[in-house]
Scaffold this active site. Sequence first.
Site, PDB file in Angstrom:
ATOM      1  N   PRO A   1       0.776  -1.238   0.000  1.00 14.96           N
ATOM      2  CA  PRO A   1       0.000   0.000   0.000  1.00 14.96           C
ATOM      3  C   PRO A   1       0.813   1.298   0.000  1.00 14.96           C
ATOM      4  O   PRO A   1       0.816   2.053   0.979  1.00 14.96           O
ATOM      5  CB  PRO A   1      -0.844  -0.134   1.267  1.00 14.96           C
ATOM      6  CG  PRO A   1      -0.005  -0.950   2.186  1.00 14.96           C
ATOM      7  CD  PRO A   1       0.737  -1.919   1.290  1.00 14.96           C
ATOM      8  N   CYS A   2       1.438   1.599  -1.120  1.00 17.33           N
ATOM      9  CA  CYS A   2       2.208   2.836  -1.225  1.00 17.33           C
ATOM     10  C   CYS A   2       1.311   4.072  -1.170  1.00 17.33           C
ATOM     11  O   CYS A   2       1.799   5.177  -0.918  1.00 17.33           O
ATOM     12  CB  CYS A   2       3.072   2.827  -2.479  1.00 17.33           C
ATOM     13  SG  CYS A   2       2.181   2.440  -3.990  1.00 17.33           S
TER      14      CYS A   2
END
Length: 178
Positions: free
Chosen positions: A146-147
């Site tokens: 989850p950047c």
Amino acid sequence: MNAPLTRIVVGIIDAPFHALVTPEDGAIRAAGFATAEDPAARSLEERLARLDPSLAVRGVEEAPTGSGPIAEALRSYAAGEFTALDDLPVAQPETPFRGEVWRALRRVPAGEAVTYTELAARAGRPTAVRAAASGCANNLVALIVPCHRIVRTDGGLGGYLFGTDIKRRLLEHECALR
């Protein structure tokens, strides 16, 4: 030659989300959102070709029904079960530090947004802020790694490959932005 990768498409935050999966091990190799500029999300295949050419030459075929554990987990996430993605298998080419960045990203829970500086510290190199940001930029498996949960120190969203509108909507969906 191995079988083609499978493309799974699920609607998340009113946008088509694509995951490219190796059928032999069920690992997600590339993932991201379709955009107005790339409605078929072909950029995922192009990024995969640059970073892992041996996988890209296998080609991609559409999943016949959109069923299976990955599609189910993505639909659960879309419905608000944010931990549904936590155990999905992913694989992408990595350097030692990028691998640490991606593992640190997976430990940032939904509902929390951390800075690039915090991400570098969580990855074990607090002074490597630019390298941590590069790890986000080169992440092939967006959303599952989850950047989008990484923001600038000044509170700004920072960049996102699929656009800051998608990033903002994801953070709102996860209640990380009010």
